[in-house]
Design a protein around this motif. Structure first.
Motif, mmCIF file in Angstrom:
data_model
loop_
_atom_site.group_PDB
_atom_site.id
_atom_site.type_symbol
_atom_site.label_atom_id
_atom_site.label_comp_id
_atom_site.label_asym_id
_atom_site.label_seq_id
_atom_site.Cartn_x
_atom_site.Cartn_y
_atom_site.Cartn_z
ATOM 1 N N GLY A 143 40.122 -82.301 -3.054
ATOM 2 C CA GLY A 143 39.073 -83.253 -2.695
ATOM 3 C C GLY A 143 39.169 -84.537 -3.490
ATOM 4 O O GLY A 143 38.980 -85.635 -2.958
ATOM 5 N N LEU A 144 39.480 -84.418 -4.774
ATOM 6 C CA LEU A 144 39.612 -85.595 -5.631
ATOM 7 C C LEU A 144 40.772 -86.480 -5.201
ATOM 8 O O LEU A 144 40.620 -87.696 -5.024
ATOM 9 C CB LEU A 144 39.801 -85.154 -7.086
ATOM 10 C CG LEU A 144 40.110 -86.265 -8.092
ATOM 11 C CD1 LEU A 144 38.977 -87.277 -8.158
ATOM 12 C CD2 LEU A 144 40.413 -85.682 -9.463
ATOM 13 N N ILE A 168 49.685 -84.778 -0.817
ATOM 14 C CA ILE A 168 48.525 -84.948 -1.685
ATOM 15 C C ILE A 168 49.015 -84.992 -3.130
ATOM 16 O O ILE A 168 49.371 -83.962 -3.709
ATOM 17 C CB ILE A 168 47.510 -83.809 -1.476
ATOM 18 C CG1 ILE A 168 47.177 -83.673 0.006
ATOM 19 C CG2 ILE A 168 46.236 -84.066 -2.272
ATOM 20 C CD1 ILE A 168 46.362 -82.438 0.341
ATOM 21 N N THR A 169 49.041 -86.180 -3.705
ATOM 22 C CA THR A 169 49.662 -86.357 -5.014
ATOM 23 C C THR A 169 48.769 -87.139 -5.969
ATOM 24 O O THR A 169 47.855 -87.853 -5.559
ATOM 25 C CB THR A 169 51.007 -87.092 -4.890
ATOM 26 O OG1 THR A 169 50.786 -88.378 -4.287
ATOM 27 C CG2 THR A 169 51.979 -86.303 -4.036
ATOM 28 N N ALA A 170 49.084 -87.017 -7.248
ATOM 29 C CA ALA A 170 48.393 -87.757 -8.299
ATOM 30 C C ALA A 170 48.844 -89.209 -8.315
ATOM 31 O O ALA A 170 49.854 -89.589 -7.712
ATOM 32 C CB ALA A 170 48.692 -87.121 -9.659
ATOM 33 N N SER A 171 48.090 -90.025 -9.052
ATOM 34 C CA SER A 171 48.555 -91.374 -9.384
ATOM 35 C C SER A 171 49.751 -91.244 -10.326
ATOM 36 O O SER A 171 49.642 -90.636 -11.403
ATOM 37 C CB SER A 171 47.443 -92.163 -10.080
ATOM 38 O OG SER A 171 47.972 -93.215 -10.863
ATOM 39 N N PHE A 196 40.252 -87.192 8.109
ATOM 40 C CA PHE A 196 40.949 -88.471 8.143
ATOM 41 C C PHE A 196 41.758 -88.677 9.430
ATOM 42 O O PHE A 196 42.302 -89.756 9.650
ATOM 43 C CB PHE A 196 41.847 -88.599 6.917
ATOM 44 C CG PHE A 196 41.088 -88.528 5.612
ATOM 45 C CD1 PHE A 196 40.278 -89.573 5.201
ATOM 46 C CD2 PHE A 196 41.155 -87.402 4.806
ATOM 47 C CE1 PHE A 196 39.561 -89.513 4.015
ATOM 48 C CE2 PHE A 196 40.444 -87.323 3.614
ATOM 49 C CZ PHE A 196 39.642 -88.383 3.222
ATOM 50 N N ASN A 197 41.826 -87.631 10.259
ATOM 51 C CA ASN A 197 42.491 -87.729 11.562
ATOM 52 C C ASN A 197 43.907 -88.307 11.458
ATOM 53 O O ASN A 197 44.314 -89.165 12.249
ATOM 54 C CB ASN A 197 41.655 -88.582 12.523
ATOM 55 C CG ASN A 197 40.318 -87.948 12.840
ATOM 56 O OD1 ASN A 197 40.240 -86.763 13.161
ATOM 57 N ND2 ASN A 197 39.249 -88.722 12.732
ATOM 58 N N LEU A 198 44.653 -87.818 10.481
ATOM 59 C CA LEU A 198 46.021 -88.295 10.288
ATOM 60 C C LEU A 198 46.964 -87.665 11.318
ATOM 61 O O LEU A 198 46.798 -86.492 11.675
ATOM 62 C CB LEU A 198 46.480 -87.952 8.867
ATOM 63 C CG LEU A 198 45.660 -88.617 7.754
ATOM 64 C CD1 LEU A 198 45.997 -87.998 6.409
ATOM 65 C CD2 LEU A 198 45.900 -90.125 7.729
ATOM 66 N N ALA A 244 42.993 -91.319 -2.657
ATOM 67 C CA ALA A 244 43.993 -91.927 -1.777
ATOM 68 C C ALA A 244 43.331 -92.761 -0.694
ATOM 69 O O ALA A 244 43.777 -93.873 -0.387
ATOM 70 C CB ALA A 244 44.871 -90.849 -1.155
ATOM 71 N N SER A 245 42.261 -92.247 -0.119
ATOM 72 C CA SER A 245 41.609 -92.958 0.988
ATOM 73 C C SER A 245 40.956 -94.250 0.521
ATOM 74 O O SER A 245 40.769 -95.177 1.314
ATOM 75 C CB SER A 245 40.573 -92.059 1.657
ATOM 76 O OG SER A 245 39.459 -91.839 0.811
ATOM 77 N N ALA A 246 40.612 -94.338 -0.771
ATOM 78 C CA ALA A 246 39.946 -95.524 -1.309
ATOM 79 C C ALA A 246 40.877 -96.422 -2.107
ATOM 80 O O ALA A 246 40.467 -97.483 -2.571
ATOM 81 C CB ALA A 246 38.768 -95.098 -2.186
#
Length: 239
Positions: free
Chosen positions: A191-192, A134-137, A126-128, A197-199
């Motif tokens: 990965g999930l 990295i967290t859940a909803s 993602f080149n951040l 997050a990206s979508a």
């Protein structure tokens, strides 16, 4: 036309069967089969490519799907990316097993993965310009905790380790993670959560303690497929 009609990938071929916007994602495809046969009404298989079984049915009148993802971040990342970006899935709930690394945890306890530590390099793509939390909803997490409390299930909420390594040459690694308050270790959530997050979709990992690593306690393979019903019920209620 059903939303999934004519859509397919090299890994998921629904043959026109709808994949619901909410999907449960066990690692083991046999666990997906067990859930479909024991919890869903009128389940229809939508995938069997490479033995990665997927089904769509109804639970309390709501359409829900369930599909195996295999083991490890690459497998989870592949299937979750396709489910999100090709088939339009909006709520992805991983249900899996984990190894506990805290003293106050026992076999069959449930873990809600609020956040994820990792030794994976999956986020590099993602080149951040810095570190990404990295967290859940939170919406799914809050609802899952409420469901667990109402059912009086023993549940732990916190950070887990999503590791690429099952047999680690550094045998002190998990002790170091435990000192940082990590509850348990598994292999797929990073990965999930990053794909979600990206979508801009929702994801949550719900785990059952299948092993206590430091106490050398473990459940059987059969129990991992069929006995983790408390976790399954929480996930289904989220639909």
């Amino acid at each position: 036309m059903k939303k999934n009609e004519l859509k397919e990938t090299p890994h998921i071929k629904p043959n026109g069967v709808e994949i619901a916007e909410t999907i449960l994602l066990p690692g083991d495809p046999l666990r997906a089969k067990f859930i479909a046969e024991n919890f869903l009404e009128n389940p229809i298989m939508f995938n069997e490519v490479r033995g990665m079984l997927g089904y769509t049915g109804e639970y309390k009148g709501k359409k829900i799907s369930v599909m195996g993802t295999g083991m490890g971040t690459p497998s989870m990342a592949l299937y979750s990316w396709e489910l999100i970006n090709i088939f339009g899935v909006k709520n992805l709930i991983r249900i899996g097993s984990c190894g506990a690394i805290q003293d106050n945890m026992n076999l069959y306890d449930i873990v809600l993965a609020m956040g994820v530590a990792t030794d994976s390099n999956y986020a590099h793509q993602f080149n951040l310009p810095g570190q990404f939390p990295i967290t859940a909803s939170y919406q799914l997490l809050e609802k899952a905790k409420k469901i667990a409390d109402e059912k009086n299930y023993k549940v732990h909420v916190g950070n887990v380790l999503s590791s690429d390594i099952f047999y680690n040459a550094d045998q002190t690694a998990l002790e170091k993670w435990a000192k940082m308050g990590i509850l348990s270790v598994e292999m797929e959530t990073v990965g999930l959560y990053l794909n979600a997050a990206s979508a801009g979709v929702k994801a949550l990992t719900i785990l059952t303690v299948s092993d206590h690593i430091f106490r050398n306690e473990q459940t059987t393979q059969e129990e991992r497929q069929t006995a983790f019903t408390n976790m399954m019920e929480i996930a289904l209620e989220l639909a």
